[in-house]
Design an enzyme around this catalytic site. Sequence first.
Site, mmCIF file in Angstrom:
data_model
loop_
_atom_site.group_PDB
_atom_site.id
_atom_site.type_symbol
_atom_site.label_atom_id
_atom_site.label_comp_id
_atom_site.label_asym_id
_atom_site.label_seq_id
_atom_site.Cartn_x
_atom_site.Cartn_y
_atom_site.Cartn_z
ATOM 1 N N GLY A 13 0.779 -1.241 0.000
ATOM 2 C CA GLY A 13 0.000 0.000 0.000
ATOM 3 C C GLY A 13 0.806 1.283 0.000
ATOM 4 O O GLY A 13 0.321 2.313 0.472
ATOM 5 N N SER A 14 2.002 1.262 -0.597
ATOM 6 C CA SER A 14 2.774 2.523 -0.579
ATOM 7 C C SER A 14 2.153 3.577 -1.495
ATOM 8 O O SER A 14 2.115 4.759 -1.145
ATOM 9 C CB SER A 14 4.242 2.283 -0.927
ATOM 10 N N ASN A 15 1.636 3.159 -2.652
ATOM 11 C CA ASN A 15 0.942 4.134 -3.508
ATOM 12 C C ASN A 15 -0.303 4.655 -2.806
ATOM 13 O O ASN A 15 -0.585 5.849 -2.816
ATOM 14 C CB ASN A 15 0.564 3.502 -4.849
ATOM 15 N N LYS A 73 -20.077 -9.903 -5.092
ATOM 16 C CA LYS A 73 -20.123 -9.475 -3.671
ATOM 17 C C LYS A 73 -19.539 -8.074 -3.517
ATOM 18 O O LYS A 73 -20.093 -7.223 -2.830
ATOM 19 C CB LYS A 73 -19.288 -10.427 -2.802
ATOM 20 N N MET A 92 -4.071 -7.182 -6.613
ATOM 21 C CA MET A 92 -3.480 -8.307 -7.325
ATOM 22 C C MET A 92 -4.498 -9.299 -7.879
ATOM 23 O O MET A 92 -4.141 -10.405 -8.257
ATOM 24 C CB MET A 92 -2.478 -9.042 -6.420
ATOM 25 N N ARG A 93 -5.747 -8.899 -7.920
ATOM 26 C CA ARG A 93 -6.738 -9.821 -8.441
ATOM 27 C C ARG A 93 -7.266 -9.303 -9.781
ATOM 28 O O ARG A 93 -7.568 -8.115 -9.912
ATOM 29 C CB ARG A 93 -7.883 -9.940 -7.435
ATOM 30 N N ASN A 109 -5.436 2.059 -13.129
ATOM 31 C CA ASN A 109 -4.367 1.260 -12.530
ATOM 32 C C ASN A 109 -3.010 1.888 -12.827
ATOM 33 O O ASN A 109 -2.848 2.594 -13.816
ATOM 34 C CB ASN A 109 -4.395 -0.160 -13.123
ATOM 35 N N HIS A 111 0.953 0.694 -13.464
ATOM 36 C CA HIS A 111 1.675 -0.510 -13.867
ATOM 37 C C HIS A 111 3.169 -0.156 -13.979
ATOM 38 O O HIS A 111 3.514 0.809 -14.660
ATOM 39 C CB HIS A 111 1.105 -0.959 -15.221
HETATM 40 C C1 GRF Z 1 3.386 -1.031 -7.637
HETATM 41 O O1 GRF Z 1 4.655 -1.272 -8.215
HETATM 42 C C2 GRF Z 1 2.339 -0.838 -8.700
HETATM 43 O O2 GRF Z 1 2.823 -0.234 -9.855
HETATM 44 C C3 GRF Z 1 1.901 -2.251 -8.995
HETATM 45 O O3 GRF Z 1 1.922 -2.893 -7.742
HETATM 46 C C4 GRF Z 1 2.867 -2.247 -6.883
HETATM 47 C C5 GRF Z 1 2.121 -1.879 -5.643
HETATM 48 O O4 GRF Z 1 2.954 -1.344 -4.658
HETATM 49 N N1 GRF Z 1 0.626 -2.289 -9.657
HETATM 50 P P1 GRF Z 1 2.319 -0.636 -3.394
HETATM 51 O O5 GRF Z 1 1.402 -1.646 -2.724
HETATM 52 O O6 GRF Z 1 1.597 0.572 -3.851
HETATM 53 O O7 GRF Z 1 3.501 -0.318 -2.521
#
Ligand code: GRF
Length: 193
Positions: A13-15, A73, A92-93, A109, A111
């Site tokens: 969850g850093s983003n 759901k 991730m799903r 998203n 990427h």
């Molecule tokens: C990031 O590299 C993003 O580009 C990819 O998954 C990673 C998620 O990192 N889709 P975080 O959970 O936001 O740290």
Amino acid sequence: MKKRIAIFISGRGSNMEVLLRQVREGLLRDSCSVELVFSNCPAAPGLKIAEDLGFLTSCIPSAGKKREDFDKKVLEFLQPLNLDYIVLAGYMRILSPLFIQAYARRIINIHPADSRVFQGVGGYAWAFEQGLQKTYITVHYVDEGVDTGDIIAQRELDMRGIKSLQELEEKGLALEHEMYVEVLKEIFEKDRV
Ligand code: GRF
């Protein structure tokens, strides 16, 4: 009008954290409100970060569930929130067509590669193994494929002098954090409907 958004995570969850801080007190303050941080993984460390920052969180575990049953759901759960956008940040799903159609062109998203060249997980490892001089970070709409949706913005990541995958990931994440905030702000502010 501020856009009503949910942020979807599965892990670190850093983003998400950067987005939440910018919503609370920074660049995104006037352009969106985070109605929910959602995860499909109860153990996602990002859930605790979001709670500590004072945001509403929720988790519906996806393990062992059929894609479409799970997405149904989640759709039911989201419906009363009246969301304008869903922002994926390490979710991730893979989303089912049912879900995509419910929020057509409203799921975004980030990427960690050029999505025209590399799709799926491991974008930094791929770029590092290829020995590239530069790679790209892509923000795109989510369609029914994996990382195939229309590109909204791309930024170049200079890889010259990078010695390890860890170094590349750190540099890339810093760029992701800066870019995601700026691109989302532009999307939300352009969409005046
Ligand atoms: C990031 O590299 C993003 O580009 C990819 O998954 C990673 C998620 O990192 N889709 P975080 O959970 O936001 O740290």
